[in-house]
Design a protein around this motif. Structure first.
Motif, mmCIF file in Angstrom:
data_model
loop_
_atom_site.group_PDB
_atom_site.id
_atom_site.type_symbol
_atom_site.label_atom_id
_atom_site.label_comp_id
_atom_site.label_asym_id
_atom_site.label_seq_id
_atom_site.Cartn_x
_atom_site.Cartn_y
_atom_site.Cartn_z
ATOM 1 N N LYS A 26 2.810 12.120 10.332
ATOM 2 C CA LYS A 26 3.296 10.900 9.319
ATOM 3 C C LYS A 26 4.702 11.355 8.467
ATOM 4 N N GLY A 27 5.551 11.792 9.247
ATOM 5 C CA GLY A 27 6.829 12.015 8.708
ATOM 6 C C GLY A 27 7.124 13.186 7.820
ATOM 7 N N ALA A 28 6.061 13.966 7.538
ATOM 8 C CA ALA A 28 5.885 14.897 6.513
ATOM 9 C C ALA A 28 5.927 16.274 7.211
ATOM 10 N N GLU A 29 6.851 17.197 6.879
ATOM 11 C CA GLU A 29 6.483 18.893 7.579
ATOM 12 C C GLU A 29 5.018 19.188 7.354
ATOM 13 N N LYS A 30 4.489 19.789 8.211
ATOM 14 C CA LYS A 30 3.160 20.362 7.962
ATOM 15 C C LYS A 30 3.269 22.057 8.361
ATOM 16 N N LEU B 16 -7.069 15.094 11.054
ATOM 17 C CA LEU B 16 -6.393 14.045 10.619
ATOM 18 C C LEU B 16 -5.519 13.244 11.530
ATOM 19 N N THR B 17 -5.743 11.896 11.524
ATOM 20 C CA THR B 17 -5.130 10.931 12.483
ATOM 21 C C THR B 17 -3.838 10.385 11.934
ATOM 22 N N GLY B 18 -2.985 10.405 13.099
ATOM 23 C CA GLY B 18 -1.614 9.707 12.670
ATOM 24 C C GLY B 18 -0.525 10.174 13.564
ATOM 25 N N PRO B 19 0.590 9.776 13.553
ATOM 26 C CA PRO B 19 1.908 10.152 14.233
ATOM 27 C C PRO B 19 2.159 11.516 14.119
ATOM 28 N N VAL B 20 2.180 12.259 15.387
ATOM 29 C CA VAL B 20 2.428 13.854 15.514
ATOM 30 C C VAL B 20 3.761 13.965 16.309
ATOM 31 N N GLU B 21 4.637 14.982 15.467
ATOM 32 C CA GLU B 21 6.037 14.980 16.055
ATOM 33 C C GLU B 21 6.228 16.520 16.283
ATOM 34 N N PRO B 22 5.880 17.324 17.281
ATOM 35 C CA PRO B 22 6.082 18.658 17.270
ATOM 36 C C PRO B 22 7.697 18.934 17.868
ATOM 37 N N TYR B 23 7.996 20.061 17.353
ATOM 38 C CA TYR B 23 9.469 20.319 17.601
ATOM 39 C C TYR B 23 9.577 22.085 17.682
ATOM 40 N N PHE B 24 10.496 22.327 18.340
ATOM 41 C CA PHE B 24 10.806 23.872 18.054
ATOM 42 C C PHE B 24 11.881 24.162 17.108
ATOM 43 N N ARG B 25 11.683 24.940 16.098
ATOM 44 C CA ARG B 25 12.498 25.233 15.118
ATOM 45 C C ARG B 25 13.645 26.080 15.390
ATOM 46 N N ASP B 26 13.440 26.924 16.488
ATOM 47 C CA ASP B 26 14.611 27.863 16.814
ATOM 48 C C ASP B 26 15.651 27.076 17.988
ATOM 49 N N LYS B 27 15.241 26.001 18.252
ATOM 50 C CA LYS B 27 16.259 25.212 19.187
ATOM 51 C C LYS B 27 17.454 25.064 18.553
ATOM 52 N N THR B 28 18.638 25.460 19.278
ATOM 53 C CA THR B 28 19.915 25.199 18.944
ATOM 54 C C THR B 28 20.371 23.929 19.205
#
Length: 88
Positions: free
Chosen positions: A38-42, A74-86
């Motif tokens: 939901k737009g917040a870092e978890k 918890l339900t809502g929009p989920v956006e996974p990403y790699f933190r180490d991505k250059t």
């Protein structure tokens, strides 16, 4: 420059931090996956599923009868990403 979808730069649709789960993947977790929910870092996500739109987070320090952390879905929009991505 053609952009090809690279599976190594896209986190999987579903991932779990529990080694007993069929969705556990040590190689992907080693790349430090970040989650925006939901737009917040978890930072306390135990498992997520992008296509179904949910995450599981630990419910404080509570444990089940087997000693595993209790989780809340918890339900809502989920956006996974790699933190180490250059970038670039």
């Amino acid at each position: 420059m053609t952009e090809q979808p690279d599976t190594t730069d896209t986190p999987p649709d579903r991932l779990s931090t529990d080694p007993r789960s069929p969705y556990f993947n040590a190689e992907v977790l080693a790349r430090d996956v970040g989650i925006r929910f939901k737009g917040a870092e978890k930072t306390n996500v135990e498992e997520y599923c992008v296509s179904e739109g949910w995450i599981r987070v630990a419910a404080g320090n509570a444990k089940d009868r087997h000693g595993n952390p209790l989780t809340i879905k918890l339900t809502g929009p989920v956006e996974p990403y790699f933190r180490d991505k250059t970038s670039g």
